[in-house]
Design an enzyme around this catalytic site. Structure first.
Site, PDB file in Angstrom:
ATOM      1  N   THR A 245       0.848  -1.184   0.211  1.00  0.00           N
ATOM      2  CA  THR A 245      -0.006   0.074   0.177  1.00  0.00           C
ATOM      3  C   THR A 245       0.943   1.218   0.000  1.00  0.00           C
ATOM      4  O   THR A 245       0.981   1.932   0.773  1.00  0.00           O
ATOM      5  CB  THR A 245      -0.744  -0.032   1.251  1.00  0.00           C
ATOM      6  OG1 THR A 245      -0.112  -0.094   2.476  1.00  0.00           O
ATOM      7  CG2 THR A 245      -1.914  -1.168   1.074  1.00  0.00           C
TER       8      THR A 245
ATOM      9  N   GLU B  61       0.150  -7.067  10.206  1.00  0.00           N
ATOM     10  CA  GLU B  61       1.361  -7.671  10.163  1.00  0.00           C
ATOM     11  C   GLU B  61       2.536  -6.611  10.936  1.00  0.00           C
ATOM     12  O   GLU B  61       2.605  -5.533  10.483  1.00  0.00           O
ATOM     13  CB  GLU B  61       2.086  -7.716   8.755  1.00  0.00           C
ATOM     14  CG  GLU B  61       3.363  -8.493   8.678  1.00  0.00           C
ATOM     15  CD  GLU B  61       3.509  -9.679   9.133  1.00  0.00           C
ATOM     16  OE1 GLU B  61       2.629 -10.512   9.083  1.00  0.00           O
ATOM     17  OE2 GLU B  61       4.268  -9.790  10.467  1.00  0.00           O
ATOM     18  N   PHE B  62       3.262  -7.276  11.792  1.00  0.00           N
ATOM     19  CA  PHE B  62       3.992  -6.144  12.693  1.00  0.00           C
ATOM     20  C   PHE B  62       5.478  -6.773  12.421  1.00  0.00           C
ATOM     21  O   PHE B  62       6.353  -6.188  13.016  1.00  0.00           O
ATOM     22  CB  PHE B  62       3.894  -6.161  14.196  1.00  0.00           C
ATOM     23  CG  PHE B  62       2.405  -6.009  14.397  1.00  0.00           C
ATOM     24  CD1 PHE B  62       2.060  -4.809  14.585  1.00  0.00           C
ATOM     25  CD2 PHE B  62       1.690  -6.788  14.721  1.00  0.00           C
ATOM     26  CE1 PHE B  62       0.896  -4.369  14.920  1.00  0.00           C
ATOM     27  CE2 PHE B  62       0.097  -6.563  15.144  1.00  0.00           C
ATOM     28  CZ  PHE B  62       0.026  -5.348  15.284  1.00  0.00           C
TER      29      PHE B  62
ATOM     30  N   ARG C 228       9.464  -7.191  11.336  1.00  0.00           N
ATOM     31  CA  ARG C 228      10.618  -6.134  10.922  1.00  0.00           C
ATOM     32  C   ARG C 228      11.461  -6.941   9.681  1.00  0.00           C
ATOM     33  O   ARG C 228      11.775  -8.003  10.054  1.00  0.00           O
ATOM     34  CB  ARG C 228      11.436  -5.789  12.007  1.00  0.00           C
ATOM     35  CG  ARG C 228      10.727  -5.144  12.996  1.00  0.00           C
ATOM     36  CD  ARG C 228      11.795  -5.412  14.409  1.00  0.00           C
ATOM     37  NE  ARG C 228      11.775  -6.737  14.916  1.00  0.00           N
ATOM     38  CZ  ARG C 228      12.632  -7.214  15.722  1.00  0.00           C
ATOM     39  NH1 ARG C 228      13.607  -6.436  16.107  1.00  0.00           N
ATOM     40  NH2 ARG C 228      12.633  -8.732  15.922  1.00  0.00           N
TER      41      ARG C 228
ATOM     42  N   LYS D 237      -2.138  -1.218  13.790  1.00  0.00           N
ATOM     43  CA  LYS D 237      -1.011  -1.207  13.200  1.00  0.00           C
ATOM     44  C   LYS D 237      -0.407   0.185  12.667  1.00  0.00           C
ATOM     45  O   LYS D 237       1.005   0.344  12.833  1.00  0.00           O
ATOM     46  CB  LYS D 237      -1.304  -1.879  11.768  1.00  0.00           C
ATOM     47  CG  LYS D 237       0.121  -1.925  10.740  1.00  0.00           C
ATOM     48  CD  LYS D 237       1.240  -2.362  11.117  1.00  0.00           C
ATOM     49  CE  LYS D 237       2.400  -2.236  10.348  1.00  0.00           C
ATOM     50  NZ  LYS D 237       3.008  -3.058   9.690  1.00  0.00           N
TER      51      LYS D 237
ATOM     52  N   ALA E 141      19.898   7.645  17.819  1.00  0.00           N
ATOM     53  CA  ALA E 141      20.019   8.979  17.119  1.00  0.00           C
ATOM     54  C   ALA E 141      20.935   8.775  16.001  1.00  0.00           C
ATOM     55  O   ALA E 141      21.858   7.929  15.855  1.00  0.00           O
ATOM     56  CB  ALA E 141      20.407  10.008  17.837  1.00  0.00           C
TER      57      ALA E 141
ATOM     58  N   CYS F 299       7.840   1.411   4.909  1.00  0.00           N
ATOM     59  CA  CYS F 299       7.022   1.416   5.875  1.00  0.00           C
ATOM     60  C   CYS F 299       6.730   2.962   6.715  1.00  0.00           C
ATOM     61  O   CYS F 299       5.727   3.555   6.496  1.00  0.00           O
ATOM     62  CB  CYS F 299       6.925   0.305   6.762  1.00  0.00           C
ATOM     63  SG  CYS F 299       7.144  -1.264   6.188  1.00  0.00           S
TER      64      CYS F 299
ATOM     65  N   LYS G 167      18.449   0.068   6.255  1.00  0.00           N
ATOM     66  CA  LYS G 167      18.841  -0.518   7.567  1.00  0.00           C
ATOM     67  C   LYS G 167      19.775  -1.594   7.169  1.00  0.00           C
ATOM     68  O   LYS G 167      19.586  -2.357   6.173  1.00  0.00           O
ATOM     69  CB  LYS G 167      17.547  -0.863   8.570  1.00  0.00           C
ATOM     70  CG  LYS G 167      16.829  -1.822   8.240  1.00  0.00           C
ATOM     71  CD  LYS G 167      15.925  -2.053   9.279  1.00  0.00           C
ATOM     72  CE  LYS G 167      14.941  -3.322   9.145  1.00  0.00           C
ATOM     73  NZ  LYS G 167      13.992  -3.921  10.262  1.00  0.00           N
TER      74      LYS G 167
HETATM   75  C1  UGA Z   1       8.957  -1.269  10.636  1.00  0.00           C
HETATM   76  C2  UGA Z   1       8.327  -1.552  12.066  1.00  0.00           C
HETATM   77  O1  UGA Z   1       9.567  -1.623  12.949  1.00  0.00           O
HETATM   78  C3  UGA Z   1       7.722  -3.169  11.820  1.00  0.00           C
HETATM   79  O2  UGA Z   1       7.046  -3.496  13.205  1.00  0.00           O
HETATM   80  C4  UGA Z   1       6.531  -3.271  10.898  1.00  0.00           C
HETATM   81  O3  UGA Z   1       5.973  -4.229  10.735  1.00  0.00           O
HETATM   82  C5  UGA Z   1       7.363  -2.807   9.623  1.00  0.00           C
HETATM   83  O4  UGA Z   1       7.651  -1.380   9.664  1.00  0.00           O
HETATM   84  C6  UGA Z   1       6.146  -2.779   8.632  1.00  0.00           C
HETATM   85  O5  UGA Z   1       5.136  -1.759   8.825  1.00  0.00           O
HETATM   86  O6  UGA Z   1       5.836  -3.347   7.717  1.00  0.00           O
HETATM   87  P1  UGA Z   1      10.944  -1.940   9.113  1.00  0.00           P
HETATM   88  O7  UGA Z   1      10.568  -0.990   8.043  1.00  0.00           O
HETATM   89  O8  UGA Z   1      11.479  -3.271   8.658  1.00  0.00           O
HETATM   90  O9  UGA Z   1       9.760  -2.141  10.149  1.00  0.00           O
HETATM   91  O10 UGA Z   1      12.344  -1.347   9.938  1.00  0.00           O
HETATM   92  P2  UGA Z   1      12.636  -0.664  11.294  1.00  0.00           P
HETATM   93  O11 UGA Z   1      13.215  -1.818  12.185  1.00  0.00           O
HETATM   94  O12 UGA Z   1      11.343  -0.177  12.212  1.00  0.00           O
HETATM   95  O13 UGA Z   1      13.404   0.480  11.035  1.00  0.00           O
HETATM   96  C7  UGA Z   1      12.963   1.718  10.214  1.00  0.00           C
HETATM   97  C8  UGA Z   1      13.693   2.673  10.170  1.00  0.00           C
HETATM   98  O14 UGA Z   1      14.158   3.548  11.383  1.00  0.00           O
HETATM   99  C9  UGA Z   1      15.178   2.180   9.610  1.00  0.00           C
HETATM  100  O15 UGA Z   1      15.461   3.185   8.328  1.00  0.00           O
HETATM  101  C10 UGA Z   1      16.273   2.370  10.653  1.00  0.00           C
HETATM  102  O16 UGA Z   1      17.479   2.858  10.360  1.00  0.00           O
HETATM  103  C11 UGA Z   1      15.664   3.584  11.585  1.00  0.00           C
HETATM  104  N1  UGA Z   1      15.835   3.539  12.991  1.00  0.00           N
HETATM  105  C12 UGA Z   1      15.456   2.461  13.838  1.00  0.00           C
HETATM  106  C13 UGA Z   1      16.554   4.734  13.352  1.00  0.00           C
HETATM  107  O17 UGA Z   1      16.915   5.669  12.789  1.00  0.00           O
HETATM  108  N2  UGA Z   1      16.798   4.570  14.890  1.00  0.00           N
HETATM  109  C14 UGA Z   1      16.299   3.513  15.688  1.00  0.00           C
HETATM  110  O18 UGA Z   1      16.628   3.652  16.898  1.00  0.00           O
HETATM  111  C15 UGA Z   1      15.581   2.513  15.103  1.00  0.00           C
END
Ligand code: UGA
Length: 422
Positions: free
Chosen positions: A68, A132-133, A135, A193, A241, A249, A312
């Site tokens: 989406t 869906e949650f 990562r 979500k 940070a 997402c 990431k």
């Molecule tokens: C995120 C959510 O964490 C999941 O729970 C969710 O299911 C998913 O989106 C989704 O909607 O499908 P994801 O996109 O895989 O998961 O990645 P995250 O681990 O959340 O990281 C997102 C971004 O935040 C990355 O660019 C990461 O580098 C950044 N980040 C994360 C930070 O800048 N600082 C942090 O402390 C943590």
């Protein structure tokens, strides 16, 4: 689902993906997934097809997990793929069925899809929502041992108890392992979500905002985050940070949330998300400015090494990747940019063909005036100054994820700059 013992058919409209998956090859990088895929293909519990008719003949429970994305030119989510699934599948259903949505959708979508499916299906059909949650990078673990299961059902429908029963049976192993199960109405499930992702985005932008104040005062945001994290009400996770959030997402979900809340007349309630987005996008220009400063005020003609392209670590996903975005902006400022990433090179090349790509850290850093670490892959956090010293033109490093040991780099004579760490 196959790993949980079910007999599964996966449908995709892309024959290339179906062919790869059928051969046991995942079309993207996800640690551990290929082993699960192969195990279940070999066990005969899993197959893939482009045929909706085959899926309709095979199952009474249909999970819907298409994308989406953000609509072009506006904040709202594009529901085109979700609608296409329901419009194609519903007329083909052969027995009473339930469509279980997993996609992240604006609140109200599931109820509307129920009406849409029933108008098209020759048999009884229900729509439920099971957000869906997972990562990226932890998809297998998050799926087989999720923090919680949320199931939204249409409580106005007589069949809602049957729907709950069907889904409980599918997840019997997880329920047996005491994964919390929350039964809700459709709107609550959809909102759980979106709220979860909005909260995570807010947490990241909060620490990044504090990091800007740290920069203005000489305080250290990493120690500050550790100290905050000991308070169990706050917690240390998602308080890193740095360059901020990206991916397929968080950015588009907070925007879709603002758009949907606006349609519902509640736009003011989530107006703060605009600031969350602003703080996040400001990180990217800040790193570009830092790179210019490191190169004596201008990027024109500078050689810049960018380590990291994925949004990431442990992912090859470059959708809305802060790292790649920064690389692109630096190039627009007249620098020669060379990017290296352990997994995301192919995807990066596709969307940013004009950047230079290297096949190793050392190759990317050759003759660099400044090295930028923009994704915290282990391969980068393990780097030692001596690894790069023979090839760089100047000993300058910008740590966009606060993931290097700055004392080590400074002691080796490097000019080190982090975000909010002075
Ligand atoms: C995120 C959510 O964490 C999941 O729970 C969710 O299911 C998913 O989106 C989704 O909607 O499908 P994801 O996109 O895989 O998961 O990645 P995250 O681990 O959340 O990281 C997102 C971004 O935040 C990355 O660019 C990461 O580098 C950044 N980040 C994360 C930070 O800048 N600082 C942090 O402390 C943590």
């Amino acid at each position: 689902m196959a790993e949980l013992g079910h007999d599964v058919i996966g449908v995709d409209v892309d024959p290339g993906k179906v062919a790869k998956l059928s051969d046991g090859v995942t079309p993207f990088y996800e640690p551990g997934l290929e082993a699960v895929l192969r195990r279940n293909l070999d066990a005969g519990r899993l197959k893939f097809t482009t045929s909706y008719a085959e899926a309709a003949a095979h199952a009474e429970v249909h999970f819907l997990g298409v994308g989406t994305p953000q609509k072009k030119g506006e904040y709202a989510a594009d529901l085109g793929y979700v609608h296409a699934v329901v419009d194609t599948l519903a007329p083909l259903l052969e027995r009473p069925s339930v469509i279980v949505g997993k996609s992240t959708v604006p609140v109200g979508t599931a109820a509307a899809l129920g009406e849409r499916a029933r108008a098209l299906a020759p048999v009884d059909v229900e729509v439920a929502w099971n957000p869906e949650f997972l990562r990226e990078g932890f998809a297998v673990k998050d799926t087989l041992r999720p923090d919680r299961l949320v199931l939204g059902v249409d409580r106005q429908r007589d069949a809602s108890a049957w729907v709950e029963q069907q889904v409980r049976e599918l997840y019997a192993d997880l329920l047996h392992a005491e994964v919390p199960f929350l039964l809700t109405d459709l709107a609550t499930a959809e909102l759980v979500k979106v709220s979860a992702n909005a909260f995570l985005a807010t947490k990241i932008s909060f620490i990044n905002a504090v990091s800007e104040v740290c920069d203005a005062t000489g305080a250290d945001v990493t120690v500050l985050a550790d100290a905050l994290g000991y308070d169990e009400r706050i917690g240390r996770r998602f308080l890193n940070a740095g360059l901020g959030f990206g991916g397929g997402c968080l950015p588009k979900d907070i925007r879709a949330f603002m758009a949907r809340a606006g349609e519902l007349g509640a736009g003011h309630a989530v107006a703060f998300l605009r600031e969350v987005d602003n703080i996040n996008m400001r990180r990217r220009s800040k790193v570009v400015d830092m790179a210019a400063q490191a190169c004596g005020g201008s990027l024109l003609g500078a050689n810049v090494a960018v380590l990291g392209a994925a949004f990431k670590p442990e992912s090859d996903d470059v959708r809305d990747s802060p790292a790649l975005n920064v690389a692109g902006m630096i190039q627009l400022n007249g620098a020669v940019v060379t990017v290296y990433d352990p997994k995301a090179l192919e995807n990066s090349r596709r969307i940013f063909p004009t950047l230079n790509y290297a096949t190793s850290v050392v190759e990317a850093c050759e003759r660099a005036d400044v090295v930028l670490v923009l994704t915290e892959w282990d391969e980068f956090t393990a780097l030692r100054p001596v690894d790069l010293e023979p090839v760089v033109r100047a000993k300058r490093v910008i740590d966009g994820r606060n993931c290097l040991d700055r004392d080590v780099w400074r002691q080796a004579g490097w000019v080190y700059a982090g975000l909010g760490t002075s």
